[in-house]
Design a protein around this motif. Structure first.
Motif, PDB file in Angstrom:
ATOM      1  N   SER A 295       0.678  -1.351  -0.231  1.00 58.47           N
ATOM      2  CA  SER A 295      -0.063   0.011   0.037  1.00 58.47           C
ATOM      3  C   SER A 295       0.949   1.332   0.001  1.00 58.47           C
ATOM      4  CB  SER A 295      -1.031  -0.001   1.377  1.00 58.47           C
ATOM      5  OG  SER A 295      -0.198   0.136   2.494  1.00 58.47           O
ATOM      6  N   GLU A 296       0.333   2.413  -0.286  1.00 59.83           N
ATOM      7  CA  GLU A 296       1.045   3.480  -0.626  1.00 59.83           C
ATOM      8  C   GLU A 296       1.611   4.061   0.931  1.00 59.83           C
ATOM      9  OE1 GLU A 296      -0.678   7.219  -2.715  1.00 59.83           O
ATOM     10  OE2 GLU A 296       0.969   6.760  -4.014  1.00 59.83           O
ATOM     11  N   LYS A 297       0.656   3.704   1.883  1.00 60.76           N
ATOM     12  CA  LYS A 297       0.818   4.311   3.182  1.00 60.76           C
ATOM     13  C   LYS A 297       2.147   3.127   3.699  1.00 60.76           C
ATOM     14  CE  LYS A 297      -1.338   4.180   8.015  1.00 60.76           C
ATOM     15  NZ  LYS A 297      -0.165   2.973   8.565  1.00 60.76           N
ATOM     16  N   LYS A 298       2.204   1.958   3.406  1.00 62.50           N
ATOM     17  CA  LYS A 298       3.539   1.485   3.922  1.00 62.50           C
ATOM     18  C   LYS A 298       4.504   1.491   3.125  1.00 62.50           C
ATOM     19  CE  LYS A 298       1.369  -1.653   7.154  1.00 62.50           C
ATOM     20  NZ  LYS A 298       1.747  -1.456   8.183  1.00 62.50           N
ATOM     21  N   LEU A 299       4.547   1.961   1.979  1.00 62.58           N
ATOM     22  CA  LEU A 299       5.463   2.377   1.100  1.00 62.58           C
ATOM     23  C   LEU A 299       6.074   3.706   1.600  1.00 62.58           C
ATOM     24  CD1 LEU A 299       7.346   2.048  -1.435  1.00 62.58           C
ATOM     25  CD2 LEU A 299       5.461   3.396  -2.793  1.00 62.58           C
ATOM     26  N   ALA A 300       5.160   4.453   1.997  1.00 66.38           N
ATOM     27  CA  ALA A 300       5.892   5.903   2.600  1.00 66.38           C
ATOM     28  C   ALA A 300       6.489   5.886   3.909  1.00 66.38           C
ATOM     29  CB  ALA A 300       4.502   6.734   2.723  1.00 66.38           C
ATOM     30  N   GLU A 301       6.056   4.736   4.628  1.00 66.02           N
ATOM     31  CA  GLU A 301       6.521   4.770   6.040  1.00 66.02           C
ATOM     32  C   GLU A 301       7.887   3.927   5.605  1.00 66.02           C
ATOM     33  OE1 GLU A 301       3.845   1.999   8.005  1.00 66.02           O
ATOM     34  OE2 GLU A 301       2.404   3.780   8.523  1.00 66.02           O
ATOM     35  N   LYS A 302       7.899   3.040   4.940  1.00 67.89           N
ATOM     36  CA  LYS A 302       9.273   2.451   4.520  1.00 67.89           C
ATOM     37  C   LYS A 302      10.226   3.450   3.954  1.00 67.89           C
ATOM     38  CE  LYS A 302      11.026  -1.412   1.766  1.00 67.89           C
ATOM     39  NZ  LYS A 302      11.836  -0.841   0.675  1.00 67.89           N
TER      40      LYS A 302
ATOM     41  N   ILE B 196      -0.403  10.513   5.581  1.00 72.35           N
ATOM     42  CA  ILE B 196       0.460   9.408   5.710  1.00 72.35           C
ATOM     43  C   ILE B 196       1.712   9.771   6.423  1.00 72.35           C
ATOM     44  CG2 ILE B 196       2.028   8.032   4.382  1.00 72.35           C
ATOM     45  CD1 ILE B 196      -0.166   7.659   2.260  1.00 72.35           C
ATOM     46  N   TYR B 197       2.063  11.025   6.080  1.00 73.13           N
ATOM     47  CA  TYR B 197       3.440  11.699   6.818  1.00 73.13           C
ATOM     48  C   TYR B 197       2.958  11.815   8.195  1.00 73.13           C
ATOM     49  CZ  TYR B 197       6.409  12.174   2.756  1.00 73.13           C
ATOM     50  OH  TYR B 197       7.323  12.211   1.614  1.00 73.13           O
ATOM     51  N   SER B 198       1.918  12.304   8.544  1.00 71.72           N
ATOM     52  CA  SER B 198       1.647  12.341   9.878  1.00 71.72           C
ATOM     53  C   SER B 198       1.636  11.203  10.760  1.00 71.72           C
ATOM     54  CB  SER B 198       0.006  13.265  10.203  1.00 71.72           C
ATOM     55  OG  SER B 198       0.310  14.302   9.622  1.00 71.72           O
ATOM     56  N   ASN B 199       1.198  10.078  10.143  1.00 70.13           N
ATOM     57  CA  ASN B 199       1.311   8.857  10.671  1.00 70.13           C
ATOM     58  C   ASN B 199       2.720   8.346  11.126  1.00 70.13           C
ATOM     59  OD1 ASN B 199      -1.476   8.474  10.775  1.00 70.13           O
ATOM     60  ND2 ASN B 199      -1.606   7.317   8.710  1.00 70.13           N
ATOM     61  N   TRP B 200       3.485   8.770  10.159  1.00 66.15           N
ATOM     62  CA  TRP B 200       5.071   8.373  10.379  1.00 66.15           C
ATOM     63  C   TRP B 200       5.436   9.379  11.533  1.00 66.15           C
ATOM     64  CZ3 TRP B 200       9.718  10.785  10.498  1.00 66.15           C
ATOM     65  CH2 TRP B 200      10.769   9.810  10.227  1.00 66.15           C
ATOM     66  N   ILE B 201       5.124  10.327  11.414  1.00 60.14           N
ATOM     67  CA  ILE B 201       5.699  11.445  12.748  1.00 60.14           C
ATOM     68  C   ILE B 201       5.198  10.940  13.960  1.00 60.14           C
ATOM     69  CG2 ILE B 201       5.407  13.609  13.499  1.00 60.14           C
ATOM     70  CD1 ILE B 201       5.190  14.661  10.691  1.00 60.14           C
ATOM     71  N   GLU B 202       3.914  10.396  13.969  1.00 62.10           N
ATOM     72  CA  GLU B 202       3.385   9.913  15.466  1.00 62.10           C
ATOM     73  C   GLU B 202       4.176   8.853  15.942  1.00 62.10           C
ATOM     74  OE1 GLU B 202      -0.728   9.380  17.516  1.00 62.10           O
ATOM     75  OE2 GLU B 202      -0.665   9.260  15.369  1.00 62.10           O
ATOM     76  N   MET B 203       4.388   7.907  14.706  1.00 58.61           N
ATOM     77  CA  MET B 203       5.179   6.525  15.176  1.00 58.61           C
ATOM     78  C   MET B 203       6.526   6.600  15.692  1.00 58.61           C
ATOM     79  SD  MET B 203       3.927   3.612  12.359  1.00 58.61           S
ATOM     80  CE  MET B 203       4.546   4.379  10.920  1.00 58.61           C
ATOM     81  N   ASN B 204       7.371   7.661  14.830  1.00 60.73           N
ATOM     82  CA  ASN B 204       8.714   7.921  15.221  1.00 60.73           C
ATOM     83  C   ASN B 204       9.163   8.865  16.026  1.00 60.73           C
ATOM     84  OD1 ASN B 204      10.005   5.923  13.092  1.00 60.73           O
ATOM     85  ND2 ASN B 204       8.395   6.633  12.089  1.00 60.73           N
ATOM     86  N   LYS B 205       8.325  10.020  16.328  1.00 67.84           N
ATOM     87  CA  LYS B 205       8.237  10.946  17.174  1.00 67.84           C
ATOM     88  C   LYS B 205       9.229  12.013  16.658  1.00 67.84           C
ATOM     89  CE  LYS B 205       5.716   8.935  20.145  1.00 67.84           C
ATOM     90  NZ  LYS B 205       4.333   8.999  20.163  1.00 67.84           N
ATOM     91  N   ILE B 206       9.140  12.096  15.449  1.00 68.97           N
ATOM     92  CA  ILE B 206      10.007  13.247  14.646  1.00 68.97           C
ATOM     93  C   ILE B 206       9.536  14.036  13.736  1.00 68.97           C
ATOM     94  CG2 ILE B 206      12.158  13.353  13.054  1.00 68.97           C
ATOM     95  CD1 ILE B 206      12.718  10.512  13.699  1.00 68.97           C
ATOM     96  N   MET B 207      10.039  15.452  13.994  1.00 66.08           N
ATOM     97  CA  MET B 207       9.143  16.346  13.142  1.00 66.08           C
ATOM     98  C   MET B 207       9.592  16.528  11.571  1.00 66.08           C
ATOM     99  SD  MET B 207       9.853  20.387  14.494  1.00 66.08           S
ATOM    100  CE  MET B 207       9.946  21.832  13.348  1.00 66.08           C
TER     101      MET B 207
END
Length: 310
Positions: A3-10, A216-227
């Motif tokens: 998925s595009e979400k998983k691809l973006a996180e990766k 999608i980017y906000s999800n990565w930010i929340e998971m990784n605690k990085i701005m």
């Protein structure tokens, strides 16, 4: 298919792990611009209309000690693979960028439209130096420059991190399938673009695609605690109180002017430079604060200081 979400996180995680580290403190000064899309002065060159605004703003930042961070898509290498034509069309811009480079105050990221900058041979051939036809000699431009996919800005005292990327990471048509999308842009959409049509693979003017990327980017930010600071969508964004620290510096090709993000005195601000008139009718280039300034520490998700409502 992933998925595009998983691809973006990766892809974001890969970019973060391989990023250049840039240490900063509250005395550091940065200006982030992206999506200049400098072209070859043909009708499809969107940057040409804002070149004088860009030059005025960048001169201000150079004279005031800022480091310039170009967060991708600085050069429009999809529509024109001939960098020489782009450099000649915007010679004053590259002369000013060279002043930043020579002062060790230029950080260049590549995006999808200038993804060729990930290839060292291309950079060496086109960006290290150029041949001056008039004087018949080689002239240095950015000798030894290394463009990056990502830079992590790390605060020397607090350890807070800010990931800077272009923002195409995980946007399938502009990331994994960029070879195909580039061909459609160069041989088809470039000509329609010059009369106002937009490539459907681009997030520009596609609200659904823009909001999807932001989620999608906000999800990565929340998971990784990085701005995160990025561009790509051309939609400037400065988070509200209840939002995660996703920042977008807009673009340099909007009709209203050029948007960017400043970091100075430990604070972050979304700004816009544009042409305005005064009561006498004279036109001036002026800077306007769109959002901020806010202390960067307010967006540190590792601490209770983060001004985020969960």
């Amino acid at each position: 298919m992933i998925s595009e979400k998983k691809l973006a996180e990766k892809r974001l995680t890969e970019a973060y792990k391989n990023a250049k580290i840039e240490y900063f403190d509250n005395n550091s000064k940065y200006i982030f611009f992206s999506d200049c899309h400098r072209g070859d002065s043909t009708p499809s060159d969107e940057f040409a209309k804002n070149q004088n605004i860009f030059l005025f703003a960048l001169e201000f930042y150079f004279n005031n000690g800022y480091t310039y961070v170009e967060a991708g898509d600085g050069d429009e290498l999809w529509e024109s693979s001939n960098f020489k034509a782009i450099r000649l069309a915007h010679d004053e811009v590259y002369s000013l960028l060279k002043k930043f480079f020579d002062s060790n105050r230029l950080i260049m990221l590549y995006g999808n439209h200038n993804i060729y900058l990930k290839y060292k041979n291309f950079v060496k051939k086109n960006y290290y130096k150029f041949y001056d036809d008039y004087n018949q000699e080689d002239v240095e431009l950015f000798p030894g420059i290394t463009p990056y996919e990502a830079v992590v800005f790390k605060h020397k005292n607090t350890g807070q991190e800010i990931l800077a990327v272009h923002g195409h990471q995980g946007d399938r048509m502009n990331d994994k399938l960029w070879h195909f999308t580039r061909l459609t842009v160069r041989y088809f959409w470039r000509y329609l673009h010059s009369i106002g049509f937009i490539n459907p693979a681009s997030p520009v003017r596609n609200a659904e695609k823009i909001h999807k990327i932001e989620r999608i980017y906000s999800n990565w930010i929340e998971m990784n605690k990085i701005m995160v600071i990025c561009g790509h969508t051309h939609r400037p964004h400065f988070p509200k109180v209840e939002e995660l620290p996703y920042f977008n510096d807009g673009s340099c090709v909007r009709a209203s002017g050029i948007q960017g993000i400043e970091i100075v005195d430990g604070k972050i601000t979304l700004i816009e430079w544009s042409i305005r008139y005064d009561p006498s009718g004279d036109l001036h280039i002026r800077k306007k604060v769109l959002r901020g300034p806010k202390p960067i520490e307010e967006f540190d998700l590792r601490t209770n200081k983060a001004n985020i409502i969960k």
